[in-house]
Design an enzyme around this catalytic site. Structure first.
Site, PDB file in Angstrom:
ATOM      1  N   PRO A   9      20.145 120.420  10.480  1.00  0.00           N
ATOM      2  CA  PRO A   9      20.482 120.250   9.059  1.00  0.00           C
ATOM      3  C   PRO A   9      21.720 121.035   8.682  1.00  0.00           C
ATOM      4  O   PRO A   9      22.129 121.966   9.402  1.00  0.00           O
ATOM      5  CB  PRO A   9      19.233 120.790   8.342  1.00  0.00           C
ATOM      6  CG  PRO A   9      18.155 120.825   9.367  1.00  0.00           C
ATOM      7  CD  PRO A   9      18.831 121.047  10.682  1.00  0.00           C
ATOM      8  N   PRO A  10      22.333 120.701   7.553  1.00  0.00           N
ATOM      9  CA  PRO A  10      23.520 121.451   7.109  1.00  0.00           C
ATOM     10  C   PRO A  10      23.171 122.902   6.802  1.00  0.00           C
ATOM     11  O   PRO A  10      22.068 123.222   6.356  1.00  0.00           O
ATOM     12  CB  PRO A  10      23.960 120.703   5.837  1.00  0.00           C
ATOM     13  CG  PRO A  10      23.321 119.355   5.935  1.00  0.00           C
ATOM     14  CD  PRO A  10      22.044 119.554   6.673  1.00  0.00           C
ATOM     15  N   GLY A  11      24.139 123.792   7.062  1.00  0.00           N
ATOM     16  CA  GLY A  11      23.982 125.186   6.696  1.00  0.00           C
ATOM     17  C   GLY A  11      23.106 126.012   7.605  1.00  0.00           C
ATOM     18  O   GLY A  11      22.684 127.100   7.238  1.00  0.00           O
ATOM     19  N   GLY A  32      24.070 127.117  10.699  1.00  0.00           N
ATOM     20  CA  GLY A  32      24.837 128.002  11.579  1.00  0.00           C
ATOM     21  C   GLY A  32      25.426 127.336  12.798  1.00  0.00           C
ATOM     22  O   GLY A  32      25.787 128.027  13.757  1.00  0.00           O
ATOM     23  N   LYS A  33      25.570 126.015  12.808  1.00  0.00           N
ATOM     24  CA  LYS A  33      26.092 125.331  13.997  1.00  0.00           C
ATOM     25  C   LYS A  33      27.555 125.711  14.237  1.00  0.00           C
ATOM     26  O   LYS A  33      27.939 126.035  15.369  1.00  0.00           O
ATOM     27  CB  LYS A  33      25.951 123.805  13.804  1.00  0.00           C
ATOM     28  CG  LYS A  33      24.526 123.332  13.618  1.00  0.00           C
ATOM     29  CD  LYS A  33      24.442 121.821  13.527  1.00  0.00           C
ATOM     30  CE  LYS A  33      25.125 121.272  12.293  1.00  0.00           C
ATOM     31  NZ  LYS A  33      24.469 121.712  11.039  1.00  0.00           N
ATOM     32  N   THR A  34      28.359 125.669  13.195  1.00  0.00           N
ATOM     33  CA  THR A  34      29.787 125.973  13.362  1.00  0.00           C
ATOM     34  C   THR A  34      30.007 127.429  13.730  1.00  0.00           C
ATOM     35  O   THR A  34      30.817 127.758  14.610  1.00  0.00           O
ATOM     36  CB  THR A  34      30.546 125.631  12.068  1.00  0.00           C
ATOM     37  OG1 THR A  34      30.360 124.242  11.773  1.00  0.00           O
ATOM     38  CG2 THR A  34      32.030 125.920  12.217  1.00  0.00           C
ATOM     39  N   SER A  62       2.909 109.542  10.787  1.00  0.00           N
ATOM     40  CA  SER A  62       2.141 110.781  10.808  1.00  0.00           C
ATOM     41  C   SER A  62       1.190 110.939   9.627  1.00  0.00           C
ATOM     42  O   SER A  62       0.396 111.875   9.605  1.00  0.00           O
ATOM     43  CB  SER A  62       3.093 111.981  10.845  1.00  0.00           C
ATOM     44  OG  SER A  62       3.903 112.016   9.701  1.00  0.00           O
ATOM     45  N   LYS A  96       6.575 121.025   9.459  1.00  0.00           N
ATOM     46  CA  LYS A  96       5.447 120.605   8.621  1.00  0.00           C
ATOM     47  C   LYS A  96       4.493 121.765   8.355  1.00  0.00           C
ATOM     48  O   LYS A  96       4.052 121.975   7.216  1.00  0.00           O
ATOM     49  CB  LYS A  96       4.709 119.451   9.291  1.00  0.00           C
ATOM     50  CG  LYS A  96       5.512 118.168   9.358  1.00  0.00           C
ATOM     51  CD  LYS A  96       4.749 117.079  10.100  1.00  0.00           C
ATOM     52  CE  LYS A  96       5.558 115.794  10.149  1.00  0.00           C
ATOM     53  NZ  LYS A  96       4.856 114.710  10.882  1.00  0.00           N
TER      54      LYS A  96
END
Length: 862
Positions: A425-427, A429-431, A747, A790
């Site tokens: 998801p965005p934000g 810490g990937k970059t 699910s 979940k």
């Protein structure tokens, strides 16, 4: 028996003295000076013997046993020693070396006699003598010795054996070979060895002269070219074109200083010649000049050295990021493999290379094209050489050290690691993780954003025939990095588009293929550029939006959302400190309690990452900074109440656990890219014609789960304590609230079934239990995905008891230890287990067939 005698020792470095030859010697070591003084006081004789090793303090072990008895002819005192002229008299063999005084060596000797030929008038022997003299004369002539002096030297020695000694002395041979000639007592054998050495020296001189001749021819051509260029400059000066042509010369010098591949060099020379013939006022001149400037600015042979220290890398990752333990482990594994590749010199395909050993606080950035790195680019240069330095006994040494270049070459040849793809998801810490990898490797860092790229030319560039053409983003990034082996981040790979201009994801296939990218050809450059040393890292939010061939070239590393505790620590360790600095306030002026941060997390943000949390905290800090600047307050302690007052009414209303048990309402769990949460499934039964109504904007898969639940309830109504009249002539309505939000997935199967069975049987569903799992027509509960998210969503909603498929037991290891310690997790195999746990009023009636599955169990907390 041969007479034995004792003489002082004159150790020689890198030279050998022969009988009958006068040799100048420079003596400066204390032991050598003492030996000379002893000889001058006696019969002026010394035992001159060569050293096996070039050491300053010779010992008997480093001296040869065969040497020459010499007589001192002349001496001359100089600063630091004495200059000698000695004359070789006879060969001698040392029986033993002894040390007298502190430094001087003396040797007990026996004279060695030469073995002249049995028949000196033998034609073969005379022919050998004649050939050696002729070749020696030729060698002297090649070396520039005057003819008169050469004839005098050759004719002055009539003895064939003595002449062979003279020739051996003047030959440029290594010390061991000269020593072997000295130890050869047979005159004929020594003459043959000397003749071979002379022939070898003549061949070397001839090859050297041929090379010099070619160089002179080339220099002649260059001088002619230089003359013509000077005339051309004079003409251009008259035409007013001198400034433009000086730019061409500057480009030529820059291009000549670059080490280009053969294909690139040919293309560059061709374009440079076109530039010289083109008028500076034409548009084509600017196109060619821009192309050549791009070639000059690319890092063709400039790279940074990998400096991998695993302890330092782990420290950097922990400094820059909190949590993400699985991701950090994978990154450290990647760095460990690369470290071993460098240290052991292994290729990725398993071939071994010569063993070498490589040498062993950041900030986040989201700006496109930023370049960072600790390592400074270094160009591969030829190895340095040491100049010859004469020794004390007329010795010299020299050599070359190619170790640095061999090491650089080895580092370029190490195996290429996998191309990593960070998905999450965005934000999350990937970059910034990619930046940390660059810091840990000591490499340059460059980032390009691929979001919205719809043209193949964004990757490969435009051909130079188009007006305003430029290279693609890959080549632009390489120029920006100024290094051949940067960490290259391809951000938002899943946002690539497709248009009539081409598919940019297809162009990336070559870039990310280690077997092809060593000859990557940009349309603008038109020449191959090596990308094999680049460490590519991609980022994406959605895996299913990446084309399969492109995804196949990358290794996926999943980033999951942060839990509340992780967000709290990130805010305390990183966000608040940065926000205080940006707002100009100190930590003492703005004190934020943990409860206030939790309030912001739960009531003002709904995300997997921390970007919205940073914005809300920044808004809060700025409001406090305004109050401090207006002198309204001096210090503020932010409590949950103060946070709500500063930020206004809560904008996020997450689902919370129900307060009481209700029939027909079950608590389920779901997962989105923003994290997990709970949902309520409501079921209602009314008289009707047997229809099933499903509402709440459900997808096809979720509708099928509802139909399967109803079929199971009707089929097994006796076991589920449902009277037969309750399943005849009814209409069932299943609704999932938040109708504006699309929902889908298998699910929710057991949640729908539990709500339906509760509505049909009249038994209430426990409000403190959440559940998830796929349901089959036979009642089996199948595993599902997103277990961690979940369960954490249920935990945030206040639930402490959950039901999961038994096959998902392994996924519980992903849960934080503090969360697992507070949860009761039921692992179920079939719907009977779910009903027994979730519904009040006991278990279902055990009528009909007996089920073979094992009963539900509670997962142990490790």
């Amino acid at each position: 028996m041969a007479e034995r005698f004792t003489l002082p020792v004159l150790p020689l470095r890198d030279t050998v003295v022969y009988p009958g030859v006068a040799v100048p010697i420079s003596a400066g070591r204390p032991g050598t000076v003492e030996a000379v003084q002893r000889a001058l006081e006696g019969d002026r004789r010394l035992f001159a013997v060569a050293q096996r090793e070039n050491v300053d303090e010779p010992s008997p072990e480093v001296l040869y046993t065969v040497g020459t008895v010499v007589r001192i002819l002349q001496t001359h005192r100089v600063r630091g020693g004495v200059q000698l002229l000695v004359q070789g008299e006879a060969r001698a063999q040392a029986l033993a070396f002894e040390r007298e005084g502190e430094e001087m060596l003396v040797a007990r000797l026996v004279e060695m006699h030469r073995q002249p030929p049995a028949n000196a008038s033998d034609p073969a022997f005379q022919a050998l003598d004649r050939e050696l003299r002729d070749r020696a004369a030729e060698l002297g002539t090649r070396r520039g010795v005057p003819t008169e002096a050469l004839n005098q030297l050759i004719q002055g020695v009539e003895d064939p054996g003595g002449f062979a000694d003279l020739v051996a002395f003047y030959l440029e041979l290594p010390t061991p070979e000269k020593q072997r000639l000295l130890e050869a007592l047979d005159d004929e054998e020594r003459m043959r060895r000397a003749l071979v050495a002379v022939q070898r020296e003549l061949a070397r001189i001839q090859a050297q002269e041929e090379i010099q001749s070619k160089v002179q021819e080339e220099l002649g051509e260059r001088q002619r070219e230089m003359l013509l260029r000077e005339q051309l400059k004079a003409i251009q000066r008259e035409l007013g074109e001198e400034d433009e042509r000086s730019e061409v010369e500057e480009l030529r010098e820059r291009l000549q200083a670059i080490e280009l591949p053969e294909a690139a060099r040919s293309e560059v020379n061709r374009e440079l010649k076109r530039l010289e013939r083109t008028s500076p006022q034409s548009a084509e001149y600017q196109v060619i000049r821009t192309f050549l400037e791009w070639v000059c600015e690319l890092p063709w042979n400039v790279r940074t050295e990998d400096k991998i220290d695993l302890a330092r890398a782990e420290r950097i990752l922990h400094e820059d990021h909190y949590g993400l333990e699985d991701v950090k482990d994978r990154v450290l594994e990647f760095l460990a493999v690369r470290k071993l590749q460098i240290e052991r010199g292994l290729r990725a395909d398993g071939k071994e290379e010569p063993e070498e050993t490589a040498e062993a606080p950041g900030r986040r950035s989201e700006e496109s094209g930023e370049v960072k790195g600790e390592g400074e680019p270094v160009a591969a240069t030829p190895p340095g050489t040491r100049g010859d330095r004469p020794g004390e006994e007329d010795a010299g040494q020299g050599g070359g050290d190619a170790g640095a270049e061999e090491k650089a070459g080895l580092q370029r040849r190490v195996g290429r690691g996998p191309i990593l793809l960070f998905v999450g998801p965005p934000g999350t810490g990937k970059t910034s993780i990619a930046q940390s990898i660059a810091r840990a490797l000591g490499r340059k860092y460059v980032r390009i954003s691929l979001g919205g790229a719809r043209d193949e030319a964004d990757i490969r560039g435009h051909r130079r025939t188009y007006v305003g053409a430029l290279p693609g983003r890959i080549i632009q990034g390489m120029r920006q990095a100024a290094s051949k082996n940067p960490v290259f981040l391809l951000d938002e790979v899943d946002k690539l588009g497709i248009s009539f201009l081409g598919d940019p994801s297809a162009a990336l296939l070559e870039v990310l293929d280690p077997e092809q990218n060593q000859n990557f050809v940009d349309h603008y450059l038109g020449i191959p550029f090596d990308l094999s040393e680049v460490l590519f890292i991609g980022t994406a939010n959605y895996l299913d939006r990446i084309p399969a061939p492109l995804l196949d070239r990358m290794e996926t590393v999943e980033f999951v959302g942060y839990i509340e505790q992780e967000k709290l620590e990130i805010a305390k360790r990183y966000l608040l400190a940065r926000l205080r600095d940006e707002a100009g306030v100190t930590q003492a002026e703005v004190v934020v309690e943990d409860g206030a941060i939790r309030t912001v997390i739960n009531e003002y943000t709904r995300e997997a990452g921390v970007r919205q949390l940073e914005r809300e905290l920044g808004k809060m800090v700025r409001k406090i900074a305004r109050q401090i600047a207006a002198r309204e307050v001096e210090q503020v302690t932010v409590t949950p109440e103060v946070a709500r007052e500063l930020l206004g009414r809560p904008r996020v209303h997450p689902e919370k656990m129900m307060r009481e048990d209700i029939a027909g309402v079950a608590t389920g769990m779901y997962y989105t890219p923003n994290g997990g949460d709970i949902m309520f499934v409501e079921a209602s039964v009314m008289p009707g014609s047997g229809d099933l109504v499903l509402t709440g904007q459900l997808g096809d898969v979720m509708k099928e789960s509802g139909r399967a639940a109803l079929t199971y309830a009707k089929t097994h109504h006796e076991r589920l304590a449902i009277s037969e009249r309750r399943i005849r002539d009814i209409e069932v309505h299943i609704h999932v609230p938040a109708g504006a939000v699309p929902k889908d997935g298998p699910s929710a199967g057991i949640t729908m079934a539990t709500a339906l069975i509760s509505a049909l049987s009249g038994r209430t569903v426990r409000h403190d239990v959440a559940m998830t799992g796929e349901l089959t027509l036979t009642g089996r509960v199948l595993p599902i995905g997103g277990v961690k998210e979940k369960v954490l969503g249920a935990y945030r909603a206040g639930l402490r008891e959950v039901i999961l498929p038994a096959d998902n037991e392994a996924h519980l290891e992903d849960l934080p230890r503090e969360v697992r310690s507070e949860l009761t997790i039921h692992l179920v195999n079939d719907l009977d287990d779910v009903v027994r746990i979730a519904l009040r009023d006991g278990a279902p009636e055990q009528r009909g067939e007996q089920r073979a599955e094992e009963p539900a169990r509670v997962a142990a907390v490790s």
